[in-house]
Structure formats: C-alpha cells, structure tokens
Write a protein that holds these residues in place. Structure first.
Motif, PDB file in Angstrom:
ATOM      1  N   THR A 170       0.836  -1.196   0.000  1.00 25.69           N
ATOM      2  CA  THR A 170       0.000   0.000   0.000  1.00 25.69           C
ATOM      3  C   THR A 170       0.875   1.253   0.000  1.00 25.69           C
ATOM      4  O   THR A 170       2.084   1.182   0.249  1.00 25.69           O
ATOM      5  N   LEU A 171       0.250   2.382  -0.229  1.00 21.48           N
ATOM      6  CA  LEU A 171       0.949   3.659  -0.157  1.00 21.48           C
ATOM      7  C   LEU A 171       1.474   3.896   1.264  1.00 21.48           C
ATOM      8  O   LEU A 171       2.583   4.422   1.449  1.00 21.48           O
ATOM      9  N   ASP A 172       0.707   3.482   2.264  1.00 18.11           N
ATOM     10  CA  ASP A 172       1.162   3.612   3.661  1.00 18.11           C
ATOM     11  C   ASP A 172       2.424   2.785   3.916  1.00 18.11           C
ATOM     12  O   ASP A 172       3.324   3.227   4.625  1.00 18.11           O
ATOM     13  N   HIS A 173       2.478   1.572   3.340  1.00 15.23           N
ATOM     14  CA  HIS A 173       3.690   0.752   3.456  1.00 15.23           C
ATOM     15  C   HIS A 173       4.886   1.511   2.889  1.00 15.23           C
ATOM     16  O   HIS A 173       5.936   1.605   3.525  1.00 15.23           O
ATOM     17  N   CYS A 174       4.714   2.019   1.678  1.00 13.43           N
ATOM     18  CA  CYS A 174       5.807   2.728   1.004  1.00 13.43           C
ATOM     19  C   CYS A 174       6.268   3.941   1.810  1.00 13.43           C
ATOM     20  O   CYS A 174       7.472   4.166   1.975  1.00 13.43           O
ATOM     21  N   ALA A 175       5.313   4.698   2.346  1.00 20.22           N
ATOM     22  CA  ALA A 175       5.654   5.908   3.103  1.00 20.22           C
ATOM     23  C   ALA A 175       6.403   5.570   4.388  1.00 20.22           C
ATOM     24  O   ALA A 175       7.408   6.210   4.721  1.00 20.22           O
ATOM     25  N   SER A 176       5.933   4.550   5.118  1.00 19.23           N
ATOM     26  CA  SER A 176       6.603   4.211   6.380  1.00 19.23           C
ATOM     27  C   SER A 176       7.992   3.631   6.128  1.00 19.23           C
ATOM     28  O   SER A 176       8.940   3.949   6.849  1.00 19.23           O
ATOM     29  N   VAL A 177       8.134   2.808   5.096  1.00 20.06           N
ATOM     30  CA  VAL A 177       9.451   2.265   4.748  1.00 20.06           C
ATOM     31  C   VAL A 177      10.380   3.387   4.284  1.00 20.06           C
ATOM     32  O   VAL A 177      11.556   3.430   4.649  1.00 20.06           O
ATOM     33  N   GLN A 178       9.848   4.301   3.519  1.00 19.29           N
ATOM     34  CA  GLN A 178      10.641   5.448   3.026  1.00 19.29           C
ATOM     35  C   GLN A 178      11.237   6.232   4.202  1.00 19.29           C
ATOM     36  O   GLN A 178      12.412   6.583   4.179  1.00 19.29           O
ATOM     37  N   ARG A 179      10.426   6.488   5.222  1.00 17.39           N
ATOM     38  CA  ARG A 179      10.918   7.247   6.390  1.00 17.39           C
ATOM     39  C   ARG A 179      12.060   6.508   7.090  1.00 17.39           C
ATOM     40  O   ARG A 179      13.099   7.092   7.401  1.00 17.39           O
ATOM     41  N   VAL A 180      11.874   5.212   7.327  1.00 19.76           N
ATOM     42  CA  VAL A 180      12.889   4.419   8.032  1.00 19.76           C
ATOM     43  C   VAL A 180      14.177   4.332   7.211  1.00 19.76           C
ATOM     44  O   VAL A 180      15.277   4.538   7.732  1.00 19.76           O
ATOM     45  N   LEU A 181      14.042   4.050   5.921  1.00 17.09           N
ATOM     46  CA  LEU A 181      15.236   3.885   5.088  1.00 17.09           C
ATOM     47  C   LEU A 181      15.933   5.210   4.811  1.00 17.09           C
ATOM     48  O   LEU A 181      17.156   5.251   4.701  1.00 17.09           O
ATOM     49  N   SER A 182      15.179   6.276   4.741  1.00 16.72           N
ATOM     50  CA  SER A 182      15.777   7.594   4.534  1.00 16.72           C
ATOM     51  C   SER A 182      16.689   7.939   5.710  1.00 16.72           C
ATOM     52  O   SER A 182      17.819   8.410   5.523  1.00 16.72           O
ATOM     53  N   ASP A 183      16.201   7.684   6.916  1.00 19.79           N
ATOM     54  CA  ASP A 183      17.016   7.928   8.109  1.00 19.79           C
ATOM     55  C   ASP A 183      18.271   7.062   8.091  1.00 19.79           C
ATOM     56  O   ASP A 183      19.365   7.521   8.428  1.00 19.79           O
ATOM     57  N   ARG A 184      18.111   5.803   7.682  1.00 17.49           N
ATOM     58  CA  ARG A 184      19.262   4.881   7.651  1.00 17.49           C
ATOM     59  C   ARG A 184      20.277   5.318   6.596  1.00 17.49           C
ATOM     60  O   ARG A 184      21.487   5.264   6.826  1.00 17.49           O
ATOM     61  N   LEU A 185      19.801   5.751   5.449  1.00 18.73           N
ATOM     62  CA  LEU A 185      20.708   6.213   4.386  1.00 18.73           C
ATOM     63  C   LEU A 185      21.467   7.466   4.816  1.00 18.73           C
ATOM     64  O   LEU A 185      22.621   7.656   4.421  1.00 18.73           O
ATOM     65  N   ASP A 186      20.832   8.314   5.621  1.00 16.00           N
ATOM     66  CA  ASP A 186      21.530   9.494   6.141  1.00 16.00           C
ATOM     67  C   ASP A 186      22.730   9.084   6.986  1.00 16.00           C
ATOM     68  O   ASP A 186      23.776   9.730   6.953  1.00 16.00           O
TER      69      ASP A 186
END
Length: 167
Positions: free
Chosen positions: A52-68
């Motif tokens: 779902t779009l919610d899945h994508c958004a929550s994963v995006q937040r977690v992975l964005s922080d990790r990539l930082d």
C-alpha cells in the motif's frame, strides 16, 4: 566499492530494519540507477497481501534515516520505495523463491535450439545441467533448466487468468 556491492550491502542492511517494523513488508531488491544525471536508490518491497501507499511511506521514512547514517553514495540521490509490479524483473534468490509458480519469461544471451526466449511457470533456481545455477521453468513443452550465465533477464508475465483464480 562497485555499485553492485553497494546494492548488496544496502539490501543486507535494510532486511532487518523492515523485519523490525513488523508490518509484514519485506525488502525484495535494492538498485542504484542513474536517471537524468542523478542517482536513484530504488528499493522494492513486498507484502503477500499487497503493498500500500502507507507501506511505502513508512518504509521510506525508516530507510531515509538509515541512508543518512550510511551515506553510501557520494553524489546526491533520491530514494524510491515501490512494489514489485506485475511484470517485475527477478534478480535475487529471494524473488525467485517468492514468485515460484508464477508465469515468467526468460531471455537468453545465446539461443538454445534456435530460441532466445522461454516462457513458463517458474520452478525456481536449481543446479543447472553444467553444475552451475540454473533457472527452472515448467513450459508447455515440459520442464526446462536454463544456465543462469546464459540468462539475460527473467521477468514476470502478467497472467489475468491466474489473477481471476486468486480472487
């Protein structure tokens, strides 16, 4: 580090992060692409019930922080999180396991018996005839095992009949 090594490293790093989220979402693949002179880190996620779009958004937040924290690419890049899609190209062992039984098409570098394309139900990755890994398909003509070294691409093929049977 080569690009493929960076992709593999990120894949290994992201897997436990997604498991910790306890949403049933799993990372299928990580690709680093260059699009319009800018890098894109594309993460493909999977959920048996659908992404779902919610899945994508929550994963995006977690992975964005990790990539930082990891900062794997010196240049600027964008992070994309998406579902596998109906006609996904399979790259990793995990994908071959998840999509076993699905209709797919395998394209070859060098023809076998005059054919460069084979279509059938994916039986998985197996030991090929030469002892090397192979892609096993159940075709209309019977089972076929294609040397992984000779396979340029394995792609899911949308099968509306199978979709109707699932519903």
């Amino acid at each position: 580090m080569r690009l493929r090594e960076v992709e593999d490293s990120l894949f290994m790093d992201f897997e436990p992060l997604l498991r910790e989220m306890k949403t049933g979402v799993d990372v299928l693949d990580v690709e680093i692409l260059s699009e319009n002179r800018r890098y894109v880190v594309r993460v493909t996620i999977y959920n048996p019930s659908g992404v779902t779009l919610d899945h994508c958004a929550s994963v995006q937040r977690v992975l964005s922080d990790r990539l930082d924290v990891l900062d794997p690419i010196a240049e600027a890049y964008d992070l994309e999180v998406s579902s596998p899609g109906l006609e996904r190209t399979l790259r990793r062992q995990k994908e071959f396991d998840l999509f076993k039984g699905f209709l797919c098409q395998a394209n070859l570098f060098a023809p076998i018996g005059g054919k460069r394309t084979f279509q059938g139900r994916l039986a998985g990755l197996v030991d090929g005839p030469d002892g090397e890994p192979g892609v096993a398909l159940e075709t209309d003509q019977g089972p076929v095992t294609l040397s992984r070294k000779n396979v340029s691409k394995v792609q899911l093929v949308y099968d509306p009949k199978a979709r109707e049977a699932q519903e």
